[in-house]
Design an enzyme around this catalytic site. Structure first.
Site, PDB file in Angstrom:
ATOM      1  N   TYR A 139       0.858  -1.186   0.000  1.00 10.25           N
ATOM      2  CA  TYR A 139       0.000   0.000   0.000  1.00 10.25           C
ATOM      3  C   TYR A 139       0.889   1.230   0.000  1.00 10.25           C
ATOM      4  CZ  TYR A 139      -3.426   3.439   1.700  1.00 10.25           C
ATOM      5  OH  TYR A 139      -4.238   4.539   1.847  1.00 10.25           O
ATOM      6  N   ASP A 234       9.422   2.598  -0.402  1.00  8.94           N
ATOM      7  CA  ASP A 234       8.414   3.286   0.391  1.00  8.94           C
ATOM      8  C   ASP A 234       8.653   2.894   1.846  1.00  8.94           C
ATOM      9  OD1 ASP A 234       6.274   4.289   1.715  1.00  8.94           O
ATOM     10  OD2 ASP A 234       4.748   3.489   0.352  1.00  8.94           O
ATOM     11  N   LYS A 262       4.855   8.855   8.771  1.00 10.49           N
ATOM     12  CA  LYS A 262       4.552   8.293  10.098  1.00 10.49           C
ATOM     13  C   LYS A 262       5.523   8.781  11.191  1.00 10.49           C
ATOM     14  CE  LYS A 262       1.867   4.545   8.187  1.00 10.49           C
ATOM     15  NZ  LYS A 262       0.506   4.293   8.542  1.00 10.49           N
TER      16      LYS A 262
HETATM   17  C1  LIG Z   1       3.939   2.043   3.229  1.00 12.04           C
HETATM   18  C2  LIG Z   1       2.948   3.159   3.210  1.00 12.04           C
HETATM   19  N1  LIG Z   1       3.048   4.096   2.260  1.00 12.04           N
HETATM   20  C3  LIG Z   1       2.198   5.133   2.194  1.00 12.04           C
HETATM   21  C4  LIG Z   1       1.174   5.253   3.100  1.00 12.04           C
HETATM   22  C5  LIG Z   1       0.228   6.423   3.015  1.00 12.04           C
HETATM   23  O1  LIG Z   1       0.484   7.288   4.057  1.00 12.04           O
HETATM   24  P1  LIG Z   1      -0.650   8.316   4.568  1.00 12.04           P
HETATM   25  O2  LIG Z   1      -1.707   7.505   5.223  1.00 12.04           O
HETATM   26  O3  LIG Z   1       0.113   9.209   5.510  1.00 12.04           O
HETATM   27  O4  LIG Z   1      -1.120   9.060   3.362  1.00 12.04           O
HETATM   28  C6  LIG Z   1       1.027   4.304   4.102  1.00 12.04           C
HETATM   29  C7  LIG Z   1      -0.072   4.412   5.087  1.00 12.04           C
HETATM   30  O5  LIG Z   1      -0.341   3.554   5.868  1.00 12.04           O
HETATM   31  C8  LIG Z   1       1.937   3.229   4.158  1.00 12.04           C
HETATM   32  O6  LIG Z   1       1.832   2.273   5.089  1.00 12.04           O
END
Ligand SMILES: Cc1ncc(COP(=O)(O)O)c(C=O)c1O
Length: 425
Positions: A139, A234, A262
């Site tokens: 994700y 990511d 985060k």
């Molecule tokens: C690996 C990863 N990338 C991107 C995101 C998206 O982040 P946000 O919820 O701050 O938009 C998340 C959210 O859980 C994530 O776990």
């Protein structure tokens, strides 16, 4: 749970599902939080929970660490938003360049979604190619290009691809299984000269926890390098969590770009994308890849994040070894208890990440994660909650430890898990 229930009854008529992010909804209704401190959440009905959701990852130092609260309080007295640069932003950028191996230059944004969206734009802007590769169950936020076979809420709610995503944006997103080098090689071969970027969570944290097999990340790095494809890690979850420098430090593999979020915000909204200078120089205003944000680098989030990251840097030896030790104890405890109670599970994880899958099959990819008995997971979640332990309500999320979790918390959690496993036989 009377008060939570009444809030929920009202909320569901006002907000879709009664929540502001889908993963927060669970049956029969979520508890509403009154306050939080250290390792615990306290709900509006007076119940306390040892928290392993930890706001889905940001709270590596637990809820409301006093240093961050104090730093934010000081900043509030000086103004909340300026719309001009600040010294703290420079300090933050310097720190990110120092600790995250691939970062030579960085742009701060407000969410992980924004970070991946813009990192992909840079990769496309640099290569002049449109296609990207992502992995099943990974994700990367809720924007069009990555909402294809995404994990997390998108899986739990049975809509791996969202309505409203134009076919034209999804068609440039090629999806391959995680931990399967052959599948990636094949896609790269078939789309020779057309792929801008490979975007991946180096440890999948949105299909439960899935670890990369030995040598897999190295092989992906070699393949992307050989084919002139930009490799984006990511690290919105793994950044500052597996090690100060994230998964790239932990596994000693340097991607071309990274997305962070985060933990980086210290409990406030902040994220970033960064990487090689030659790539980041393409970003506006110096380059032609447009990116902007009214709230980006606001002084409250920057001060909170900077305080968090400075603490992690100063105490990194202590913090990361403590998290690793606690994580190992919890994973082993869960695994042993489930075996004693004859409940077939896989306990995946590393460092401060873990998840229990209710399946006899080792979980190395999204398909295996889906073989888990979701109804059993829901009962496990419910039982833990009844005993004062809160884990994310979905099989496809990750449980997180923080430095605020004590050995007593872990022991109490294992007692609750034992009772939960017993009830599942
Ligand atoms: C690996 C990863 N990338 C991107 C995101 C998206 O982040 P946000 O919820 O701050 O938009 C998340 C959210 O859980 C994530 O776990």
């Amino acid at each position: 749970m009377k008060t939570s229930k009444s809030f929920y009854e009202k909320a569901k008529g006002l907000m879709p599902g009664g929540v502001n992010s889908p993963v927060r909804a669970f049956e029969p209704y979520p508890f509403f939080t009154d306050h939080a401190e250290g390792s615990r959440l306290f709900d509006v009905d007076g119940n306390a929970y040892i928290d392993y959701c930890m706001a889905y990852g940001p709270l590596l130092l637990g809820h409301a660490p006093s240093e961050i609260v104090e730093a934010v309080r000081r900043q509030l007295g000086k103004g909340t938003m300026y719309g001009t640069p600040t010294e703290a932003e420079v300090e933050l950028a310097e720190l990110l360049v120092e600790v995250v191996p691939c970062v030579e230059m960085v742009r701060v944004v407000n969410s992980g979604t924004e970070a991946t969206m813009h990192a992909l734009r840079v990769a496309r802007g640099c290569t002049g190619k449109d296609k990207i590769v992502k992995f099943e169950g990974c994700y990367h936020g809720a924007h069009d290009y990555v909402l294809v076979q995404a994990g997390s809420g998108a899986t739990a709610f049975g809509a791996p691809t969202s309505l409203g995503v134009p076919k034209d944006s999804a068609k440039n997103t090629l999806v391959v299984p995680f931990n399967n080098l052959g599948a990636l090689e094949e896609v790269v071969e078939k789309n020779q000269g057309e792929i801008a970027a490979v975007l991946m969570e180096p440890v999948v944290g949105n299909a439960g926890v899935i670890l990369p097999r030995n040598g897999y990340l190295q092989a992906v790095r070699r393949l992307t390098e050989k084919n002139g494809i930009i490799l984006i890690f990511d690290e919105v979850i793994t950044g500052f969590r597996l090690a100060l420098g994230g998964a790239q430090e932990y596994f000693q593999i340097t991607p071309d770009m990274v997305t962070l979020g985060k933990i980086m915000g210290g409990g406030f909204p902040m994220a970033a994308f960064g990487g090689k200078k030659e790539l980041m120089q393409l970003v506006s205003p110096v380059g032609k890849v447009y990116q902007a944000g009214t709230l980006s680098g606001n002084p409250i989030s920057v001060v909170a994040g900077l305080t968090m990251l400075n603490i992690l840097r100063e105490k990194k030896t202590l913090i990361y070894s403590q998290l690793e030790r606690q994580g190992d104890a919890l994973r082993k405890g869960l695994s042993d208890l489930a075996e004693d109670r004859k409940v077939p599970v896989q306990v995946n994880g590393l460092a401060s990440m873990f998840q229990v899958f209710f399946t006899p099959q080792p979980v190395f990819d999204y398909k295996a994660a889906q073989s888990s008995d979701k109804a059993k997971f829901q009962r496990y979640h419910r039982k833990l909650m009844e005993r004062g332990v809160f884990i994310p309500p979905s099989q496809f999320e990750t449980c997180f430890l923080s430095t605020a979790h004590s050995e007593e918390d872990v022991a109490e959690t294992l007692e609750a898990a034992d009772a939960a496993f017993q009830s599942l036989r």
